[in-house]
Scaffold this motif. Structure first.
Motif, PDB file in Angstrom:
ATOM      1  N   GLY A  80     115.255  78.291   1.480  1.00 42.85           N
ATOM      2  CA  GLY A  80     114.653  77.057   1.963  1.00 42.85           C
ATOM      3  C   GLY A  80     114.688  75.901   0.990  1.00 42.85           C
ATOM      4  N   THR A  82     115.854  72.654  -0.435  1.00 45.97           N
ATOM      5  CA  THR A  82     116.543  71.574   0.274  1.00 45.97           C
ATOM      6  C   THR A  82     117.517  70.803  -0.606  1.00 45.97           C
ATOM      7  N   PRO A 303     110.189  76.526   9.431  1.00 43.00           N
ATOM      8  CA  PRO A 303     111.029  76.289   8.254  1.00 43.00           C
ATOM      9  C   PRO A 303     111.941  77.484   7.989  1.00 43.00           C
ATOM     10  N   THR A 309     114.205  73.766   6.512  1.00 45.04           N
ATOM     11  CA  THR A 309     112.906  73.466   5.916  1.00 45.04           C
ATOM     12  C   THR A 309     112.676  71.964   5.882  1.00 45.04           C
ATOM     13  N   ARG A 313     109.714  69.630   7.815  1.00 41.89           N
ATOM     14  CA  ARG A 313     108.870  68.666   7.103  1.00 41.89           C
ATOM     15  C   ARG A 313     108.972  67.276   7.722  1.00 41.89           C
TER      16      ARG A 313
END
Length: 378
Positions: A80, A82, A303, A309, A313
């Motif tokens: 996850g 980013t 996520p 993920t 968000r």
């Protein structure tokens, strides 16, 4: 004019290019989509001409090489993270795998313009080799220029081998992501249009119901592991005042008898179905996020690896949905999804923002002009 579209060989990478390819075709231009594997199948089903540039390729095998050589950044991405280091390494390997077939197609077909997604800079390589302009289509929510740069930073040797040194930047950019979701980006805005999913709405979803309907959709990327998200939704649904529809459920989710308010279905025409549901729970793929937003439907985004993920968000930050790990999905989560007026209002606001962006057909003329300008300069 001949226009080549290039995408990595996955469904979620090809479909965002399809509406623009259709717009060019409808305007009288010759169009071909260069991709492979399941991406080629998706383009064919969408009705656009396709050339398989890597017959028999298996993305999982291509990505296995970078994973063995660079496990830390890629496993961080899977967990996850980013950042772009892992994805850059993976798609540099994919670019190398697609390069031979894409260059051969470009040399034979001789396109006047090349459009490509951020993780398929092989399109930019082909354009540079043919001395024609390329356009970056930024339609994956995660910043397309960052993705493009992450991959091209590993392509110096390949570019030299192909006689493209240095690799020029794309001549223009198309951005199909609403600014209120992911911020302002450089490029021409374009309305997000779901590439597939137009069709008849199943009768059981079209008719009025006493309870709100929640769709649950998993990734189109093949994964042998059980889908924990779907199983968790099934566990929560029995105590929720909603009707749940599992789309293409995995075996683990339906191994046991389902609660009375949970049903299953095969593929659905999402663009047509979305207006008939109150909410969507999904894996966080860019296409599902954008299709729900375009329909003004609140969503629960789980996520996951890499950009999923970030997608969760962004949706939560915009207020158009909730970011909820699969293990935390409860009956209360499902009920809030369909009853919280702030989620519905924010989702409708983003839908209106998307609808106000220029349609793909409006971009054909200015993008085609790039090729004309390039020929005049030559």
């Amino acid at each position: 004019m001949r226009v080549l579209f290039v995408a990595s060989p996955m469904v979620g990478h090809v479909l965002p290019l399809v509406p623009l390819a259709e717009a060019f075709r409808d305007a009288g231009h010759d169009v071909v989509v260069a991709t492979a594997a399941e991406g080629a199948d998706a383009a064919r089903k969408a009705g656009v001409p396709v050339h398989d540039v890597a017959p028999g390729v298996r993305p999982a095998r291509v990505f296995a090489g970078p994973l063995l050589r660079h496990p830390v950044p890629i496993l961080r991405m899977v967990a996850g993270d980013t950042g772009t280091e892992g994805v850059g390494l993976m798609f540099a390997a994919m670019t190398a795998r697609l390069a031979g077939g894409t260059m051969a197609l470009a040399d034979e077909w001789r396109p006047d313009l090349v459009l490509h997604e951020g993780l398929a800079p092989v399109g930019a390589l082909a354009a540079a080799r043919r001395a024609v302009p390329s356009v970056l289509v930024d339609a994956l929510i995660y910043d397309g220029w960052r993705l493009y740069t992450a991959v091209t930073s590993h392509l110096d040797r390949l570019a030299r081998r192909l006689g493209v040194d240095p690799l020029p930047d794309p001549a223009d950019t198309v951005v199909a992501v609403p600014p209120s979701l992911a911020g302002e980006r450089r490029g021409r805005p374009m309305r997000y249009v779901p590439a597939t999913g137009h069709g008849d709405v199943p009768e059981h979803l079209a008719r009025p119901r006493s309870r709100p309907v929640v769709l649950v959709s998993r990734s189109t990327v093949a994964d042998p592991r059980p889908d924990r998200m779907m199983s968790r939704v099934v566990q929560a649904a029995g105590n929720a005042d909603v009707d749940v529809v599992l789309v293409r459920p995995d075996r683990a989710a339906v191994r046991r008898p389902l609660p009375p308010n949970v049903t299953t279905t095969d593929w659905l025409p999402f663009a047509a179905v979305m207006p008939h549901v109150a909410g969507v729970v999904h894996h966080g793929g860019s296409g599902t996020v954008m299709t729900a937003l375009a329909a003004g439907v609140p969503q629960v985004v789980v996520p996951g690896a890499g950009d999923r993920t970030l997608h969760a968000r962004l949706v939560a930050a915009r207020g158009a949905g909730l970011a909820v790990p699969d293990k935390e999905i409860t009956a209360a989560t499902l009920e809030r999804l369909v009853s919280d007026p702030s989620l519905a209002e924010a989702a409708r606001e983003v839908a209106a923002e998307i609808a106000a962006m220029p349609a793909p057909a409006e971009l054909v003329e200015p993008l085609a002009a790039l090729a004309g300008r390039d020929r005049a300069a030559g």
